[in-house]
Design a protein around this motif. Structure first.
Motif, PDB file in Angstrom:
ATOM      1  N   VAL A  56     -10.165 -36.036   8.458  1.00 58.87           N
ATOM      2  CA  VAL A  56      -9.730 -34.958   7.569  1.00 58.87           C
ATOM      3  C   VAL A  56     -10.881 -34.591   6.628  1.00 58.87           C
ATOM      4  CG1 VAL A  56      -8.136 -34.305   5.716  1.00 58.87           C
ATOM      5  CG2 VAL A  56      -7.310 -35.680   7.641  1.00 58.87           C
ATOM      6  N   GLY A  57     -11.233 -33.319   6.617  1.00 56.90           N
ATOM      7  CA  GLY A  57     -12.214 -32.813   5.651  1.00 56.90           C
ATOM      8  C   GLY A  57     -13.659 -32.926   6.091  1.00 56.90           C
ATOM      9  N   TYR A  58     -13.916 -33.725   7.105  1.00 58.52           N
ATOM     10  CA  TYR A  58     -15.303 -33.977   7.515  1.00 58.52           C
ATOM     11  C   TYR A  58     -15.410 -33.972   9.024  1.00 58.52           C
ATOM     12  CZ  TYR A  58     -15.646 -35.690   2.754  1.00 58.52           C
ATOM     13  OH  TYR A  58     -15.614 -35.783   1.400  1.00 58.52           O
ATOM     14  N   LYS A  59     -16.644 -33.801   9.484  1.00 57.20           N
ATOM     15  CA  LYS A  59     -16.932 -34.141  10.877  1.00 57.20           C
ATOM     16  C   LYS A  59     -18.122 -35.073  10.889  1.00 57.20           C
ATOM     17  CE  LYS A  59     -19.620 -29.986  11.465  1.00 57.20           C
ATOM     18  NZ  LYS A  59     -19.705 -28.666  11.990  1.00 57.20           N
ATOM     19  N   GLU A  60     -18.222 -35.798  11.974  1.00 56.31           N
ATOM     20  CA  GLU A  60     -19.290 -36.776  12.063  1.00 56.31           C
ATOM     21  C   GLU A  60     -20.443 -36.162  12.848  1.00 56.31           C
ATOM     22  OE1 GLU A  60     -17.652 -40.522  12.965  1.00 56.31           O
ATOM     23  OE2 GLU A  60     -19.569 -41.560  12.779  1.00 56.31           O
ATOM     24  N   VAL A  61     -21.601 -36.117  12.225  1.00 55.59           N
ATOM     25  CA  VAL A  61     -22.794 -35.578  12.888  1.00 55.59           C
ATOM     26  C   VAL A  61     -23.874 -36.653  12.821  1.00 55.59           C
ATOM     27  CG1 VAL A  61     -24.530 -33.745  12.881  1.00 55.59           C
ATOM     28  CG2 VAL A  61     -22.191 -33.239  12.131  1.00 55.59           C
ATOM     29  N   ASN A  62     -24.294 -37.117  13.982  1.00 55.13           N
ATOM     30  CA  ASN A  62     -25.302 -38.189  14.072  1.00 55.13           C
ATOM     31  C   ASN A  62     -24.955 -39.374  13.161  1.00 55.13           C
ATOM     32  OD1 ASN A  62     -26.731 -36.516  15.805  1.00 55.13           O
ATOM     33  ND2 ASN A  62     -27.858 -35.573  14.103  1.00 55.13           N
ATOM     34  N   GLY A  63     -23.695 -39.752  13.197  1.00 59.61           N
ATOM     35  CA  GLY A  63     -23.276 -40.916  12.423  1.00 59.61           C
ATOM     36  C   GLY A  63     -23.074 -40.652  10.939  1.00 59.61           C
ATOM     37  N   ARG A  64     -23.319 -39.419  10.501  1.00 60.88           N
ATOM     38  CA  ARG A  64     -23.094 -39.107   9.077  1.00 60.88           C
ATOM     39  C   ARG A  64     -21.931 -38.139   8.940  1.00 60.88           C
ATOM     40  NH1 ARG A  64     -27.760 -36.642   6.319  1.00 60.88           N
ATOM     41  NH2 ARG A  64     -26.382 -36.952   4.527  1.00 60.88           N
ATOM     42  N   LEU A  65     -21.261 -38.199   7.793  1.00 64.85           N
ATOM     43  CA  LEU A  65     -20.134 -37.304   7.567  1.00 64.85           C
ATOM     44  C   LEU A  65     -20.616 -36.017   6.911  1.00 64.85           C
ATOM     45  CD1 LEU A  65     -17.181 -39.546   6.369  1.00 64.85           C
ATOM     46  CD2 LEU A  65     -17.920 -38.944   8.674  1.00 64.85           C
ATOM     47  N   VAL A  66     -20.199 -34.911   7.474  1.00 62.29           N
ATOM     48  CA  VAL A  66     -20.541 -33.604   6.920  1.00 62.29           C
ATOM     49  C   VAL A  66     -19.228 -32.900   6.608  1.00 62.29           C
ATOM     50  CG1 VAL A  66     -21.659 -31.390   7.411  1.00 62.29           C
ATOM     51  CG2 VAL A  66     -22.604 -33.517   8.351  1.00 62.29           C
ATOM     52  N   GLU A  67     -19.132 -32.366   5.387  1.00 63.74           N
ATOM     53  CA  GLU A  67     -17.866 -31.735   5.024  1.00 63.74           C
ATOM     54  C   GLU A  67     -17.628 -30.492   5.880  1.00 63.74           C
ATOM     55  OE1 GLU A  67     -17.294 -30.578   0.919  1.00 63.74           O
ATOM     56  OE2 GLU A  67     -15.133 -30.873   1.099  1.00 63.74           O
ATOM     57  N   LEU A  68     -16.372 -30.311   6.273  1.00 66.53           N
ATOM     58  CA  LEU A  68     -16.015 -29.145   7.085  1.00 66.53           C
ATOM     59  C   LEU A  68     -16.061 -27.879   6.232  1.00 66.53           C
ATOM     60  CD1 LEU A  68     -12.911 -30.534   9.007  1.00 66.53           C
ATOM     61  CD2 LEU A  68     -15.157 -29.997   9.995  1.00 66.53           C
ATOM     62  N   PRO A  69     -16.326 -26.731   6.830  1.00 66.91           N
ATOM     63  CA  PRO A  69     -16.273 -25.475   6.081  1.00 66.91           C
ATOM     64  C   PRO A  69     -14.834 -25.179   5.644  1.00 66.91           C
ATOM     65  CG  PRO A  69     -16.699 -25.078   8.421  1.00 66.91           C
ATOM     66  CD  PRO A  69     -16.734 -26.559   8.227  1.00 66.91           C
ATOM     67  N   PRO A  70     -14.682 -24.375   4.580  1.00 69.93           N
ATOM     68  CA  PRO A  70     -13.359 -24.121   3.998  1.00 69.93           C
ATOM     69  C   PRO A  70     -12.299 -23.684   5.015  1.00 69.93           C
ATOM     70  CG  PRO A  70     -15.073 -23.146   2.639  1.00 69.93           C
ATOM     71  CD  PRO A  70     -15.774 -23.717   3.824  1.00 69.93           C
ATOM     72  N   LYS A  71     -12.696 -22.871   5.980  1.00 67.34           N
ATOM     73  CA  LYS A  71     -11.709 -22.407   6.959  1.00 67.34           C
ATOM     74  C   LYS A  71     -11.136 -23.563   7.775  1.00 67.34           C
ATOM     75  CE  LYS A  71     -11.950 -17.639   8.250  1.00 67.34           C
ATOM     76  NZ  LYS A  71     -12.413 -16.615   9.182  1.00 67.34           N
ATOM     77  N   ALA A  72     -12.019 -24.470   8.151  1.00 67.92           N
ATOM     78  CA  ALA A  72     -11.578 -25.618   8.949  1.00 67.92           C
ATOM     79  C   ALA A  72     -10.720 -26.545   8.095  1.00 67.92           C
ATOM     80  CB  ALA A  72     -12.781 -26.356   9.513  1.00 67.92           C
ATOM     81  N   VAL A  73     -11.082 -26.678   6.827  1.00 65.63           N
ATOM     82  CA  VAL A  73     -10.266 -27.496   5.919  1.00 65.63           C
ATOM     83  C   VAL A  73      -8.880 -26.874   5.776  1.00 65.63           C
ATOM     84  CG1 VAL A  73      -9.996 -28.317   3.542  1.00 65.63           C
ATOM     85  CG2 VAL A  73     -12.227 -28.445   4.656  1.00 65.63           C
ATOM     86  N   ALA A  74      -8.848 -25.547   5.623  1.00 58.64           N
ATOM     87  CA  ALA A  74      -7.566 -24.854   5.476  1.00 58.64           C
ATOM     88  C   ALA A  74      -6.708 -25.052   6.729  1.00 58.64           C
ATOM     89  CB  ALA A  74      -7.795 -23.370   5.218  1.00 58.64           C
ATOM     90  N   ARG A  75      -7.346 -25.030   7.885  1.00 57.31           N
ATOM     91  CA  ARG A  75      -6.607 -25.234   9.137  1.00 57.31           C
ATOM     92  C   ARG A  75      -5.987 -26.628   9.163  1.00 57.31           C
ATOM     93  NH1 ARG A  75     -10.755 -24.405  12.929  1.00 57.31           N
ATOM     94  NH2 ARG A  75     -11.104 -22.351  12.019  1.00 57.31           N
ATOM     95  N   GLN A  76      -6.747 -27.618   8.710  1.00 61.87           N
ATOM     96  CA  GLN A  76      -6.196 -28.977   8.676  1.00 61.87           C
ATOM     97  C   GLN A  76      -5.084 -29.085   7.647  1.00 61.87           C
ATOM     98  OE1 GLN A  76      -9.587 -31.522   7.893  1.00 61.87           O
ATOM     99  NE2 GLN A  76      -9.622 -32.118  10.052  1.00 61.87           N
ATOM    100  N   ARG A  77      -5.313 -28.447   6.510  1.00 65.41           N
ATOM    101  CA  ARG A  77      -4.326 -28.556   5.436  1.00 65.41           C
ATOM    102  C   ARG A  77      -2.997 -27.930   5.853  1.00 65.41           C
ATOM    103  NH1 ARG A  77      -7.378 -26.815   0.542  1.00 65.41           N
ATOM    104  NH2 ARG A  77      -8.452 -28.800   0.568  1.00 65.41           N
ATOM    105  N   ALA A  78      -3.066 -26.935   6.720  1.00 71.51           N
ATOM    106  CA  ALA A  78      -1.845 -26.283   7.195  1.00 71.51           C
ATOM    107  C   ALA A  78      -0.971 -27.256   7.997  1.00 71.51           C
ATOM    108  CB  ALA A  78      -2.196 -25.061   8.037  1.00 71.51           C
ATOM    109  N   GLU A  79      -1.568 -28.341   8.466  1.00 73.28           N
ATOM    110  CA  GLU A  79      -0.801 -29.331   9.241  1.00 73.28           C
ATOM    111  C   GLU A  79      -0.152 -30.372   8.343  1.00 73.28           C
ATOM    112  OE1 GLU A  79      -1.467 -29.089  12.858  1.00 73.28           O
ATOM    113  OE2 GLU A  79      -3.612 -29.654  13.013  1.00 73.28           O
TER     114      GLU A  79
END
Ligand code: ADP
Ligand code: MG
Length: 256
Positions: free
Chosen positions: A71-94
């Motif tokens: 939730v809120g992040y994706k993993e890129v090369n082993g590091r967490l990168v915060e998702l862009p607002p649209k993707a966060v909103a999509r998750q929050r809708a769930e």
């Protein structure tokens, strides 16, 4: 069952506000269909934990998963990168959330409150949103209040509209933060009944509440939080009749 197929998995979450450590390593697993009740003294971090679960607050460390997805992040090369607002909103809708204050839009009727997000966030056709909105209002016992404005409804009715509004997004999990604490005592029961029915229908729920009757009857597990940690967790009958920690006993004595 394990963390990977949990509906919600909170893994070693830490959160500070300035120097104040509000969450100090919270790990919590919620399986699909479970109702977890979180209890604990004021300031123990309960609201912050719920707000981290739907990424209204960023965690400092640790991870939160919804059905195995970060939730809120994706993993890129082993590091967490915060998702862009649209993707966060999509998750929050769930993730449905119901607060102590009802937070309805005051210029919209009960039905308009319920259909707003399905239409504007999910793109549901208006006619379909209305049909479903009416059926959700009748599910929470408010079929006859569809055209009333929040100011024309009691606190308990407003809170039931808020629940219907959250359900309209077909959330995977419902988070409740002291949903009955702002209500007059005689209105608490009608809201708890709606929540109880939801739990029995198989909704996955995390509920912060001081309503110990609800916890006893409905919770699969009760979690006692104190100073940012889970001090103990177990079946309601065990937590209530045989708490292991003095602080749990003190808290329960004070509120029961
Ligand atoms: P609870 O819901 O268990 O009463 P909270 O999660 O609301 O606890 O708060 C835990 C602690 O974090 C409290 O001391 C509170 O004052 C503090 N806190 C909560 N939100 C913020 C914030 N946005 N900024 C600073 N401190 C906060
Ligand atoms: Mg709180």
């Amino acid at each position: 069952m394990n963390a990977q197929n949990a509906m919600v998995y909170v893994e070693d979450v830490h959160k500070k506000f300035g120097h104040l450590e509000v969450l100090r390593g919270i790990t919590l697993e919620v399986q699909k269909g479970q109702t977890i009740v979180i209890i604990g003294p004021s300031g123990s971090g309960k609201s912050t934990l719920l707000r981290c679960i739907n990424h209204l607050e960023k965690v400092d460390s640790g991870r939160i998963y919804l059905e195995g997805h970060l939730v809120g992040y994706k993993e890129v090369n082993g590091r967490l990168v915060e998702l862009p607002p649209k993707a966060v909103a999509r998750q929050r809708a769930e993730i449905g959330m119901v607060f102590q204050r009802f937070n309805l839009f005051s210029h919209m009727t009960a039905l308009e409150n319920v259909i707003e997000a399905p239409i504007h966030v999910r793109g549901v056709p208006k006619k379909q949103a209305i049909e479903e909105g009416l059926s959700l209002l009748s599910k929470v016992g408010l079929a006859d209040k569809a055209n009333n404005y929040p100011s024309q409804l009691s606190g308990g009715q407003q809170q039931r509209v808020a629940i219907a509004r959250a359900l309209a997004m077909h959330p995977k999990v419902m988070l409740f933060d002291e949903p009955t604490s702002a209500l007059d005592p005689e209105l608490v029961g009608e809201v708890l009944t709606v929540m109880e029915n939801l739990a029995y229908e198989g909704m996955t729920m995390i509920v912060v509440t001081h309503e110990m009757g609800f916890a006893r009857e409905v919770a699969d597990e009760v979690v006692f939080m104190d100073h940012g940690v889970i001090l103990e967790q177990g079946k309601p009958e065990d937590i209530f009749s045989n708490p292991q920690h003095e602080r749990t006993r003190t808290f329960l004595r004070a509120i029961l």
